[in-house]
Every structure is written in C-alpha cells, then in structure tokens.
Design a protein around this motif. Structure first.
Motif, mmCIF file in Angstrom:
data_model
loop_
_atom_site.group_PDB
_atom_site.id
_atom_site.type_symbol
_atom_site.label_atom_id
_atom_site.label_comp_id
_atom_site.label_asym_id
_atom_site.label_seq_id
_atom_site.Cartn_x
_atom_site.Cartn_y
_atom_site.Cartn_z
ATOM 1 N N ASP A 240 -10.629 6.539 -3.514
ATOM 2 C CA ASP A 240 -11.786 7.411 -3.721
ATOM 3 C C ASP A 240 -11.394 8.785 -4.259
ATOM 4 O O ASP A 240 -12.221 9.466 -4.857
ATOM 5 C CB ASP A 240 -12.548 7.608 -2.399
ATOM 6 N N LYS A 241 -10.150 9.186 -4.011
ATOM 7 C CA LYS A 241 -9.699 10.523 -4.396
ATOM 8 C C LYS A 241 -8.326 10.414 -5.061
ATOM 9 O O LYS A 241 -7.602 9.425 -4.858
ATOM 10 C CB LYS A 241 -9.584 11.419 -3.158
ATOM 11 N N PRO A 242 -7.941 11.435 -5.851
ATOM 12 C CA PRO A 242 -6.598 11.411 -6.450
ATOM 13 C C PRO A 242 -5.485 11.239 -5.420
ATOM 14 O O PRO A 242 -4.490 10.566 -5.701
ATOM 15 C CB PRO A 242 -6.518 12.770 -7.166
ATOM 16 N N GLN A 243 -5.643 11.792 -4.218
ATOM 17 C CA GLN A 243 -4.617 11.607 -3.195
ATOM 18 C C GLN A 243 -4.530 10.149 -2.762
ATOM 19 O O GLN A 243 -3.443 9.635 -2.477
ATOM 20 C CB GLN A 243 -4.899 12.492 -1.983
ATOM 21 N N ASP A 244 -5.694 9.467 -2.717
ATOM 22 C CA ASP A 244 -5.681 8.036 -2.389
ATOM 23 C C ASP A 244 -4.876 7.262 -3.422
ATOM 24 O O ASP A 244 -4.160 6.310 -3.088
ATOM 25 C CB ASP A 244 -7.108 7.484 -2.361
ATOM 26 N N LEU A 245 -5.017 7.662 -4.685
ATOM 27 C CA LEU A 245 -4.270 6.998 -5.755
ATOM 28 C C LEU A 245 -2.772 7.215 -5.578
ATOM 29 O O LEU A 245 -1.973 6.277 -5.718
ATOM 30 C CB LEU A 245 -4.736 7.520 -7.112
ATOM 31 N N ALA A 246 -2.389 8.451 -5.253
ATOM 32 C CA ALA A 246 -0.972 8.732 -5.014
ATOM 33 C C ALA A 246 -0.447 7.911 -3.840
ATOM 34 O O ALA A 246 0.668 7.360 -3.893
ATOM 35 C CB ALA A 246 -0.775 10.224 -4.755
ATOM 36 N N ASP A 247 -1.248 7.811 -2.777
ATOM 37 C CA ASP A 247 -0.844 7.009 -1.619
ATOM 38 C C ASP A 247 -0.688 5.538 -2.001
ATOM 39 O O ASP A 247 0.273 4.872 -1.582
ATOM 40 C CB ASP A 247 -1.879 7.135 -0.497
ATOM 41 N N ALA A 248 -1.656 5.024 -2.777
ATOM 42 C CA ALA A 248 -1.594 3.615 -3.180
ATOM 43 C C ALA A 248 -0.345 3.340 -4.007
ATOM 44 O O ALA A 248 0.328 2.321 -3.809
ATOM 45 C CB ALA A 248 -2.851 3.244 -3.969
ATOM 46 N N ARG A 249 -0.022 4.247 -4.913
ATOM 47 C CA ARG A 249 1.177 4.054 -5.732
ATOM 48 C C ARG A 249 2.437 4.080 -4.869
ATOM 49 O O ARG A 249 3.367 3.292 -5.095
ATOM 50 C CB ARG A 249 1.227 5.139 -6.812
ATOM 51 N N ALA A 250 2.469 4.958 -3.885
ATOM 52 C CA ALA A 250 3.640 5.023 -3.009
ATOM 53 C C ALA A 250 3.787 3.749 -2.191
ATOM 54 O O ALA A 250 4.898 3.229 -2.013
ATOM 55 C CB ALA A 250 3.524 6.241 -2.090
ATOM 56 N N ILE A 251 2.667 3.227 -1.699
ATOM 57 C CA ILE A 251 2.715 1.993 -0.905
ATOM 58 C C ILE A 251 3.154 0.819 -1.765
ATOM 59 O O ILE A 251 3.970 -0.011 -1.344
ATOM 60 C CB ILE A 251 1.336 1.730 -0.278
ATOM 61 N N ILE A 252 2.627 0.741 -2.982
ATOM 62 C CA ILE A 252 3.014 -0.349 -3.885
ATOM 63 C C ILE A 252 4.507 -0.285 -4.174
ATOM 64 O O ILE A 252 5.209 -1.307 -4.156
ATOM 65 C CB ILE A 252 2.199 -0.272 -5.186
ATOM 66 N N ALA A 253 5.002 0.924 -4.416
ATOM 67 C CA ALA A 253 6.430 1.064 -4.710
ATOM 68 C C ALA A 253 7.278 0.691 -3.497
ATOM 69 O O ALA A 253 8.317 0.038 -3.631
ATOM 70 C CB ALA A 253 6.728 2.499 -5.130
ATOM 71 N N THR A 254 6.825 1.053 -2.313
ATOM 72 C CA THR A 254 7.591 0.792 -1.098
ATOM 73 C C THR A 254 7.602 -0.687 -0.738
ATOM 74 O O THR A 254 8.628 -1.246 -0.358
ATOM 75 C CB THR A 254 7.020 1.600 0.076
#
Length: 269
Positions: A240-254
């Motif tokens: 929903d927010k740019p921070q959510d996108l950053a979190d999603a990318r970090a989780i995908i990478a991890t």
C-alpha cells in the motif's frame, strides 16, 4: 482436515482508485501499482504465477488501466472491466465467473502457492464465504518490526490477508457486508453493533471472538461465513505504501521467494 476442494476460478483485483495517483506507482515511475517490478517481474505477474502454481487454471483480472489489461492478456488471463470499487468489482466477477471464486489483489506481492492451497483446504466445506486473516503474533513472528491496524477481539488481534473464497452463489449477499467490515476495521465495536446489543455487550466485555462476529454477520444475511487463520504471517503483507514495497523486496531477497518465470501468451493471431 478437510478434503481438498476443487480449484476455483481466481479473480485478481487490479482496478484504479479515484483520487490522487497511487504513491507506490508514482515512486516507481509507472502508471499502475500492478506494473511495479519485483525481482524482475511486474507485481501482477507474481500474483498470477502463484495462483497458477497453486493449480488454478482460470484467472481473471479486474482492471481499468490499459497497460494492466494488456499485461493480463499476455499472462493468459481473462480481463474484466473494474467497477466503481472493490466490492462492486467482486460482485461483477462473481456474476461473470461464477462460484467458487477465489479473490485476491494485484498488490499481493508475496503471495505463495502454499498459502492458496492451505486456505482452500482449511476453509470449512459448509461455508458460503471464507476469509483468510492472520493473528498478530503470527504476523510479528514473520515481520517483527511491522506496524499494522488490527481487528481486536477476544480470540486475538487480526489483520486481513487479501484472500477470500466465495464458495457458492449465495456469497453475493456478503459482498456489501464485507465492504462495511473493511471500512470499520479501526472501529471493531461497530462490527459488533451490527450484530445487535447482545453481541455489542459481549464485545465490550471482551468476550466476542472475531470468528463469532464473522459467523454472526453471515447468519444475519442468510449465509455461512467462516474465518480461516493464516499459517504464515507474511500472507498479511500487501503493498500500500513505498515502505511496504521496500519491505516486500527485502523479504523476497531474503527468502529467495521469486516464483518461476511465466510463459507469456502472445495475443497475435
């Protein structure tokens, strides 16, 4: 354990909300959030891939943006013109596609096939409508620093997972009711009030469970509605927010959670 249910049709909500441009899309320089790239794929492609891997063959995308519609067709999905809001789009999808219908959203960036199959298998067979929600402790185990709005009831604090099963045609009666539940997620006492003074009193005393509230809402409109608890707290994460996108990318990478590449289907004759 329930007998696995037949794979339903899936509807992905990817409409455009009225008002200012979506903050996530604007931050990434694209027209629509569903086109944002994650791990080399548009977000919509990830959702479609997860549904396909879960065994769902027929997928429709509800959208208004021409680029989102084009991408959906390339992914082999049917396209429905989104209505005036999410609930109206779901109502149209149920009318066009029929039940059982699994509903999710185009910003469910972390969607995993096992979440879909677990949800379908865990949903009671007698339900007309099933809703996937995650307990706070399960979410915070998966994302310790997350901050979310929770529905606070006697059986825990819950957050939605953007996965709904409309298991029968009778589910159409629930669409508008669930819209009000979503609108009242920050004021759960109003959900209890819709069930009458007895339920409101139970809520005030800390005795009303969310499972009972959902079941009670269903009974008031003549259907059976059920809560299904998510096994993975990440199922409650959307973008929903740019921070959510950053979190999603970090989780995908991890987690190395990128789904297998999708075979694009040409629309050329």
């Amino acid at each position: 354990m329930n007998t696995p249910v037949p794979a339903p049709t899936a509807l992905i909500l990817a409409g455009s909300r009225p008002g200012p441009p979506d903050a996530v899309a604007a931050s990434e320089g694209v027209w629509h959030k569903a086109l944002v790239m994650l791990s080399g794929q548009p977000m919509l492609s990830r959702v479609v891939a997860a549904l396909r891997e879960a065994g769902i063959a027929r997928i429709a995308v509800s959208a208004t943006d021409p680029q989102v519609m084009d991408l959906a067709r390339q992914l082999g999905c049917e396209v429905l013109l989104a209505a005036g809001g999410p609930s109206a789009s779901v109502a149209l999808g149920l009318e066009k596609l029929g039940a059982p219908l699994l509903v999710t959203t185009g910003d469910h960036a972390l969607l995993r096939p096992e979440w879909v199959t677990d949800f379908l298998n865990d949903a009671p067979l007698h339900c007309d409508v099933a809703v996937l929600l995650a307990r706070r402790e399960v979410i915070e185990t998966a994302m310790p620093e997350t901050r979310r709005t929770y529905l606070r009831f006697a059986d825990g604090h819950w957050s939605g997972c953007n996965l709904f099963l409309l298991a029968s045609d009778r589910a159409s009666a629930a669409i508008e009711v669930w819209k009000t539940v979503e609108a009242d997620r920050k004021r759960p006492w109003r959900i209890a009030a819709r069930l009458g003074l007895g339920m409101l009193a139970r809520y005030a005393l800390g005795r009303l469970t969310l499972a009972a509230a959902i079941g009670g809402l269903g009974r008031r409109i003549g259907i059976t509605a059920c809560l299904v608890a998510a096994r993975d707290g990440l199922a409650a994460v959307d973008v929903d927010k740019p921070q959510d996108l950053a979190d999603a990318r970090a989780i995908i990478a991890t987690r190395h959670a990128a789904p297998p590449p999708i075979t694009y289907i040409s629309s050329e004759p």
